[in-house]
Write an enzyme that holds these catalytic residues in place. Structure first.
Site, PDB file in Angstrom:
ATOM      1  N   HIS A  42       0.822  -1.203   0.000  1.00  0.00           N
ATOM      2  CA  HIS A  42       0.000   0.000   0.000  1.00  0.00           C
ATOM      3  C   HIS A  42       0.862   1.260   0.000  1.00  0.00           C
ATOM      4  O   HIS A  42       1.574   1.539   0.964  1.00  0.00           O
ATOM      5  CB  HIS A  42      -0.901  -0.004   1.237  1.00  0.00           C
ATOM      6  N   ARG A  43       0.833   1.976  -1.111  1.00  0.00           N
ATOM      7  CA  ARG A  43       1.691   3.155  -1.295  1.00  0.00           C
ATOM      8  C   ARG A  43       3.156   2.759  -1.093  1.00  0.00           C
ATOM      9  O   ARG A  43       3.968   3.533  -0.594  1.00  0.00           O
ATOM     10  CB  ARG A  43       1.286   4.296  -0.361  1.00  0.00           C
ATOM     11  N   GLU A  69       1.041  -0.534  -4.925  1.00  0.00           N
ATOM     12  CA  GLU A  69      -0.150   0.284  -5.105  1.00  0.00           C
ATOM     13  C   GLU A  69       0.274   1.740  -5.100  1.00  0.00           C
ATOM     14  O   GLU A  69       0.942   2.189  -4.163  1.00  0.00           O
ATOM     15  CB  GLU A  69      -1.154  -0.003  -3.983  1.00  0.00           C
ATOM     16  N   ASP A  71      -0.896   5.950  -6.070  1.00  0.00           N
ATOM     17  CA  ASP A  71      -2.001   6.879  -6.281  1.00  0.00           C
ATOM     18  C   ASP A  71      -1.560   7.978  -7.238  1.00  0.00           C
ATOM     19  O   ASP A  71      -0.446   8.491  -7.116  1.00  0.00           O
ATOM     20  CB  ASP A  71      -2.415   7.525  -4.953  1.00  0.00           C
ATOM     21  N   HIS A  84      -0.924  10.799  -2.715  1.00  0.00           N
ATOM     22  CA  HIS A  84      -2.231  10.346  -2.252  1.00  0.00           C
ATOM     23  C   HIS A  84      -3.250  11.469  -2.142  1.00  0.00           C
ATOM     24  O   HIS A  84      -4.326  11.421  -2.732  1.00  0.00           O
ATOM     25  CB  HIS A  84      -2.121   9.627  -0.906  1.00  0.00           C
ATOM     26  N   GLU A 143      -4.101   3.648  -8.655  1.00  0.00           N
ATOM     27  CA  GLU A 143      -5.401   4.185  -8.259  1.00  0.00           C
ATOM     28  C   GLU A 143      -5.549   5.613  -8.764  1.00  0.00           C
ATOM     29  O   GLU A 143      -4.731   6.483  -8.467  1.00  0.00           O
ATOM     30  CB  GLU A 143      -5.589   4.170  -6.744  1.00  0.00           C
ATOM     31  N   LYS A 145      -7.013   8.956  -8.230  1.00  0.00           N
ATOM     32  CA  LYS A 145      -7.589   9.698  -7.116  1.00  0.00           C
ATOM     33  C   LYS A 145      -8.423  10.863  -7.640  1.00  0.00           C
ATOM     34  O   LYS A 145      -7.941  11.678  -8.419  1.00  0.00           O
ATOM     35  CB  LYS A 145      -6.484  10.235  -6.210  1.00  0.00           C
ATOM     36  N   ASP A 266       0.071  -2.038   4.375  1.00  0.00           N
ATOM     37  CA  ASP A 266       1.227  -1.164   4.584  1.00  0.00           C
ATOM     38  C   ASP A 266       2.470  -1.976   4.936  1.00  0.00           C
ATOM     39  O   ASP A 266       3.589  -1.442   4.886  1.00  0.00           O
ATOM     40  CB  ASP A 266       0.963  -0.189   5.742  1.00  0.00           C
TER      41      ASP A 266
END
Length: 273
Positions: A42-43, A69, A71, A84, A143, A145, A266
């Site tokens: 995640h990120r 992942e 954003d 993000h 993703e 945003k 994470d």
């Protein structure tokens, strides 16, 4: 013969007693654990590094992530940048809306010191940089945003990914998802060969699932709403099941037993236990 028969019977009883002590779930769980969901950082590895930075992505790969992942937003000069929030205040030394800055101006900002002083040289990456540096090692889950705030962002992303695919020999996959269903419809029409998904954090009815399944390959419910029942409903419509953001080892273990297709965390190393 009688003594030999008694020995056989006693041996069988001992083995049966030992087996009976095992939990009833041991056998099915051992089968279930053969299934390995996609490990999605995640990120990056944002539990250990400033999110959405090159350091975070490197750490996620080091910890065994299958996918990163990331954003994305559009800068003032229409460059895809990885960040993000729509604003800069939380994770950089910049102020205000990201879209009010050019890509060159964004690259001057410090995107690491907020997390720890040792990351003071971390910058906001461009999507192109992430693809070029990591696309040959792992998959990338992108993703979009707030895509409604960036008219034409789907076309920009399709153009960027097209360039990457032209010059890349990598077989690692690219996937794209968003909370915005209409945005994913548009992107799917532009690049039908790339899997798209929809993020959700509230209950969803079967009619909406049917609509999403017409273009999406996966649905990504927040972990707090994902149940076996919802999983089965999603799968009934032919889609894979991901979930986010799972930062508890016991919960990761539970979702692995449920045989979900991908888990976003994470902490990519939590999958090892």
């Amino acid at each position: 013969m009688t003594a030999f028969f008694l020995i056989i019977v006693i041996t069988m009883l001992v083995l049966f007693a030992l087996y009976a002590k095992r939990s009833k779930s041991d056998f099915p769980e051992s089968l279930i654990m053969q299934h390995s969901p996609i490990k999605i950082g995640h990120r990056g590895a944002s539990g250990y590094c400033p999110e959405n930075t090159m350091a975070s992505y490197k750490k996620a790969i080091e910890l065994g992530a299958d996918f990163l992942e990331v954003d994305i937003h559009l800068s003032k000069d229409d460059v895809l940048v990885v960040h993000h929030d729509p604003t800069l205040d939380r994770t950089t030394n910049g102020k205000g809306n990201l879209r009010d800055y050019t890509a060159a101006e964004l690259k001057e900002l410090d995107a690491g010191s907020w997390y720890h002083s040792r990351y003071k040289n971390e910058r906001i990456p461009l999507l192109r940089e992430v693809l070029e540096n990591f696309g040959s090692e792992v998959g990338i889950l992108i993703e979009l945003k707030h895509p409604s705030a960036y008219p034409g962002i789907e076309e920009k992303l399709a153009e960027e990914l097209g360039k990457f695919q032209e010059c890349s020999t990598s077989k690692n996959k690219i996937m794209v998802h968003s909370f915005d269903m209409e945005s994913m419809k548009r992107f799917h029409q532009l690049m039908p060969d790339i899997q798209v998904g929809v993020l959700i954090k509230r209950r969803i009815n079967d009619q909406k699932l049917k609509e999403i399944a017409e273009f999406a390959s996966f649905l990504n419910p927040k972990q707090t709403i994902l149940s076996t029942k919802l999983q089965m409903r999603i799968q009934k419509h032919g889609m894979k099941v991901f979930t986010w953001t799972v930062n508890n080892k016991k919960q990761i273990h539970m979702f692995k037993m449920m045989q979900v297709d991908g888990i976003i965390s994470d902490f990519p190393d939590y999958f090892l236990d």
